[in-house]
Design a protein around this motif. Structure first.
Motif: not given
Length: 338
Positions: A155-161, A167-177, A183-187, A204-207
């Protein structure tokens, strides 16, 4: 796509829930209050203790016999009532009925240091200095089986997708697994219930990396913010040799693995500082802690990348808390580049 095993579900849920406690600390406290120093001069925060307590608790509930090799212990909390109360307040954001004694016991579930055929490794707040700067940090959990990480959640609470939308306009927080073979995923990191696997994977999006690097001018390095953590001078020499002109992306924590896994950067170098004046220079090379790499390792591999040490050897997680057989770490977006 078939549902991944239970270990993956627990790992993903654990880091997602624990991120709530980390965010609570970041949003409600003076981050320098309750921060202590360790013998290696690295800082430990209220969030480190709270996150380790919660994740060790969740793992113990699901897998009571699994050893956990984590970064912290509760010795300071048992002596310092004020610090213990701060940690307890953060833990209760997720587990309202927790007691101070339970929190200390949960943290100490992570003090295993020996090797087992199956164990978990945890860095509760990877990139503590980034956390204190309110920049990048990561909550990193991996399951190691037969000496190899098979499950990773981060979990990366300050990382955008993606970094382009940072930027300040984009929601922050990325969950990887990631799970070996699945496979590898993020949401987007969310406080919503993610226990429903089917709904989670729909969000989620597959990486999946593309190992296509005909033009080295387009390549980007990723490295640590702190020069003490990696040899920036050596990285610059390698970039020059490869004719890479773009400036490096510098991030704290295993967020760098996430950035590689989704293609925002192509190469992550964590290179040791060499002691040229010592007759025992090879023995003096810093050996990495397994909790600093376990989750990111499986994430990049499952996205199609490659992770080795600087000599091309696979990372060996079979020797307890340290990567004793490895020198440095190199991650890339594919075998051709590597």
């Amino acid at each position: 796509f078939s549902l991944v095993p239970c270990s993956m579900d627990i790992a993903r849920l654990a880091v997602n829930k624990a991120a709530r406690a980390a965010r609570f600390v970041a949003e409600t406290t003076n981050l320098n209050e309750g921060t202590i120093g360790k013998l290696d001069a690295s800082p430990v925060t209220v969030a480190d203790f709270a996150v380790q307590a919660l994740i060790c608790h969740f793992i113990t509930q699901a897998f009571p016999n699994d050893p956990i090799i984590a970064e912290e212990d509760a010795d300071e909390l048992r002596k310092n009532k004020d610090l213990r109360e701060r940690v307890l307040q953060a833990v209760r954001v997720v587990e309202p009925s927790a007691t101070g004694e339970q929190v200390c016991d949960w943290i100490d579930r992570g003090t295993e240091r020996g090797y087992s055929d199956r164990f978990w490794t945890l860095d509760p707040i990877d990139g503590t200095k980034g956390f204190l700067r309110r920049e990048q940090y990561a909550i990193c959990l991996a399951l190691v089986e037969s000496g190899t990480p098979t499950v990773g959640a981060m979990a990366c609470p300050n990382l955008t997708l993606n970094l382009e939308s940072d930027s300040n306009d984009c929601p922050k927080g990325t969950l990887f697994w990631a799970h070996r073979g699945a496979g590898a995923w993020q949401m987007l990191l969310t406080e919503d219930d993610i226990s429903d696997e089917n709904q989670t994977y729909l969000k989620a999006t597959r990486l999946q990396l593309k190992d296509n690097h005909n033009n080295t001018d387009e390549l980007r390095f990723c490295e640590s913010v702190e020069a003490a953590h990696s040899n920036h001078s050596l990285s610059n020499c390698i970039a020059s040799a490869l004719n890479i002109s773009r400036p490096p992306i510098r991030l704290d924590s295993q967020a760098k693995y996430g950035v590689i896994a989704r293609g925002d950067a192509d190469i992550y170098l964590r290179l040791p500082h060499f002691c040229t004046s010592s007759s025992k220079a090879k023995e003096n090379i810093y050996r990495e802690n397994i909790w600093d790499h376990g989750a990111g390792y499986v994430l990049v591999l499952e996205a199609g990348g490659v992770v080795t040490d600087m000599e091309g050897h696979p990372l060996d997680f079979s020797l307890g808390a340290k990567l004793l057989n490895n020198k440095g770490v190199v991650a890339s977006s594919g075998p051709i580049l590597h």
